[in-house]
Design an enzyme around this catalytic site. Structure first.
Site, mmCIF file in Angstrom:
data_model
loop_
_atom_site.group_PDB
_atom_site.id
_atom_site.type_symbol
_atom_site.label_atom_id
_atom_site.label_comp_id
_atom_site.label_asym_id
_atom_site.label_seq_id
_atom_site.Cartn_x
_atom_site.Cartn_y
_atom_site.Cartn_z
ATOM 1 N N GLU A 7 25.087 51.913 -51.610
ATOM 2 C CA GLU A 7 24.963 50.473 -51.763
ATOM 3 C C GLU A 7 24.094 50.234 -53.330
ATOM 4 O OE1 GLU A 7 25.322 49.590 -47.491
ATOM 5 O OE2 GLU A 7 26.183 48.334 -48.425
ATOM 6 N N ARG A 36 19.649 42.918 -52.209
ATOM 7 C CA ARG A 36 20.792 42.641 -51.704
ATOM 8 C C ARG A 36 20.617 41.409 -51.380
ATOM 9 N NH1 ARG A 36 21.776 45.047 -45.637
ATOM 10 N NH2 ARG A 36 23.870 44.177 -46.166
ATOM 11 N N HIS A 46 30.164 43.997 -45.835
ATOM 12 C CA HIS A 46 29.998 45.240 -46.602
ATOM 13 C C HIS A 46 31.069 45.500 -48.021
ATOM 14 C CE1 HIS A 46 29.292 47.151 -41.740
ATOM 15 N NE2 HIS A 46 28.389 46.775 -42.618
ATOM 16 N N ARG A 68 27.715 45.335 -31.464
ATOM 17 C CA ARG A 68 28.994 43.757 -31.480
ATOM 18 C C ARG A 68 30.160 43.660 -30.978
ATOM 19 N NH1 ARG A 68 27.754 43.335 -37.227
ATOM 20 N NH2 ARG A 68 25.572 43.865 -37.066
ATOM 21 N N ASN A 94 15.997 45.003 -50.637
ATOM 22 C CA ASN A 94 17.247 45.155 -49.200
ATOM 23 C C ASN A 94 15.857 45.092 -48.837
ATOM 24 O OD1 ASN A 94 18.845 44.674 -46.754
ATOM 25 N ND2 ASN A 94 19.971 46.691 -47.474
#
Ligand code: ADP
Length: 405
Positions: free
Chosen positions: A383, A90, A179, A240, A7
């Site tokens: 993940e 990823r 996601h 955010r 990743n």
């Protein structure tokens, strides 16, 4: 089959090396501060941890060091790099081109580069990681697993924005969602834990980490998700803003004399829980401050929870019902307060939480009472495992086609 999961971020490379016989993580780690001073590799083998302070100018140097460590006599787990059957990468944005994981070839790489403008912060470092791996391991196949792929099943009514249609036709401005690997994994796990048929199951998955998104998954397919064209839309996040009136962007520029970069920075890096609380983006700090009476922290927590509850209502409507709600990622897995207070809003769905189970710290748990009409679960996301599984599947399929398996 042993698979390396990579990743790559802008200044970091996270990795896990997984033996697919038994799906055991053999070792894992993180190369951080790549290209900046103080770069180092943190490598974990069982309970032992190695920290190597080494200059890593770019992703190639980082991956070289990672692979050296994998074959190191003391810290490694393999003798030779040829023991790595494949590398699973990823990749954040697969746009409309990729609705599932793919074997990386020249054409795929070209498509990834073409998509880069859609995820300028994420796709370029993902590509750097792929190119560096290909250079060091030219004979090892690579697979790309996309954050957006799972959400490609969304219907038009969920992914088309109500702006002139030509922006979609000409510029592909639409909801993509992110996601996806996590939503896919935890929704499937929830069906397994509940002994339900995944292809006949309505589940809402709340991925609550620094970035946060929520998805409606019906019969194994994502039908809606809160992140949109970019990961800025939807829930309140660490820094955010999530959903806001887009006219605020114009107002900030026109009336507050902020330039576009400043506005974008405020909405991405200075908003969310941090912006409201003026304290921290970390939920642990917020919960602690709220507990000790800090008003701004209390407000941040309340707004954070309220937004999740609103989305659960919306997604229940979208699916005309819900069988299960799943909490995952840093906050979803570790914050009984957030889970309980979200569920406090769900009396109309006859959701009932078992407080003791909600407070227990386990990787997977059903935290609703047996008589709750909707099951509520905590499922630890994984993940890397999904990336490794997809990689294995694609490699085996390729070998079968070549009659080599
Ligand atoms: P990322 O999106 O970076 O992968 P994570 O999934 O690791 O993020 O989630 C990070 C968030 O999880 C942080 O806000 C952190 O405060 C929160 N978190 C971790 N442990 C706890 C805890 N025990 N209680 C509340 N929040 C927690």
């Amino acid at each position: 089959m042993k698979i390396l999961v990579v990743n790559s971020g802008s200044s970091s490379v996270k990795y896990q090396f997984i033996d697919m016989d038994g799906e055991k993580v053999l070792c894992k780690g993180l190369a951080e501060r790549i290209g900046i001073s103080g770069s180092r590799l943190i490598h974990k083998l069982d309970t032992k941890k190695l920290v190597l302070d080494r200059e890593m100018k770019d992703h190639e140097q980082a991956l070289k060091l990672i692979l050296e460590t994998l074959t190191d006599k003391e810290w490694g787990v393999i003798k030779d790099l040829s023991e790595i059957s494949a590398v699973g990468h990823r990749v954040v944005h697969g746009a409309e081109r990729f609705a599932s994981s793919v074997l990386i070839d020249e054409e795929v790489l070209k498509a990834l580069e073409e998509n880069s403008h859609l995820a300028p912060l994420h796709n370029p470092p993902n590509i750097m990681g792929i190119l560096a791996t290909q250079k060091i391991l030219p004979n090892t196949p690579g697979v790309a697993v996309f954050d957006t792929a799972f959400h490609q099943s969304m219907p038009e009514k969920a992914f088309i924005y109500a702006i002139p249609y030509r922006f979609y036709q000409e510029h592909r401005i639409r909801r993509y969602g992110f996601h996806g690997t996590s939503h896919r994994y935890v929704s499937k796990r929830a069906a397994e834990i509940l002994n339900r048929d995944y292809s006949n199951f309505k589940v809402i998955t709340c991925h609550l980490g620094n970035g946060a998104s929520i998805s409606a998954i019906m019969n194994g397919r994502s039908v809606d998700t809160s992140m949109g064209f970019t990961p800025l839309e939807g829930l309140v996040m660490g820094t955010r803003c999530g959903d806001i009136d887009p006219a605020i962007v114009v107002y900030m520029q026109e009336s507050l004399n902020m330039n576009l970069k400043e506005v974008y920075n405020v909405l991405n890096k200075e908003s969310g829980v941090l912006g409201i609380s003026q304290l921290s983006s970390d939920m642990r700090d917020i919960e602690e401050a709220a507990e000790s009476g800090n008003k701004a922290a209390k407000m941040a927590l309340e707004i954070y929870i309220y937004r999740i509850a609103k989305y659960i209502g919306a997604y229940t409507a979208a699916m005309n019902g819900v069988d299960a709600i799943v909490f995952t990622a840093g906050i979803g897995e570790n914050s009984p307060i957030v889970r309980e207070r979200v569920c406090d809003y769900l009396g109309y769905l006859s959701v009932k939480i078992d407080k003791e189970k909600n407070n227990s710290r386990s990787k997977e748990a059903i935290i609703s009472t047996p008589d709750s009409k909707v099951a509520v679960l905590v499922v630890s996301t994984n993940e890397e495992l999904v990336i490794a599984r997809d990689t294995k599947e694609i490699i085996e399929k390729g070998l079968k086609e070549l009659n080599l398996f």
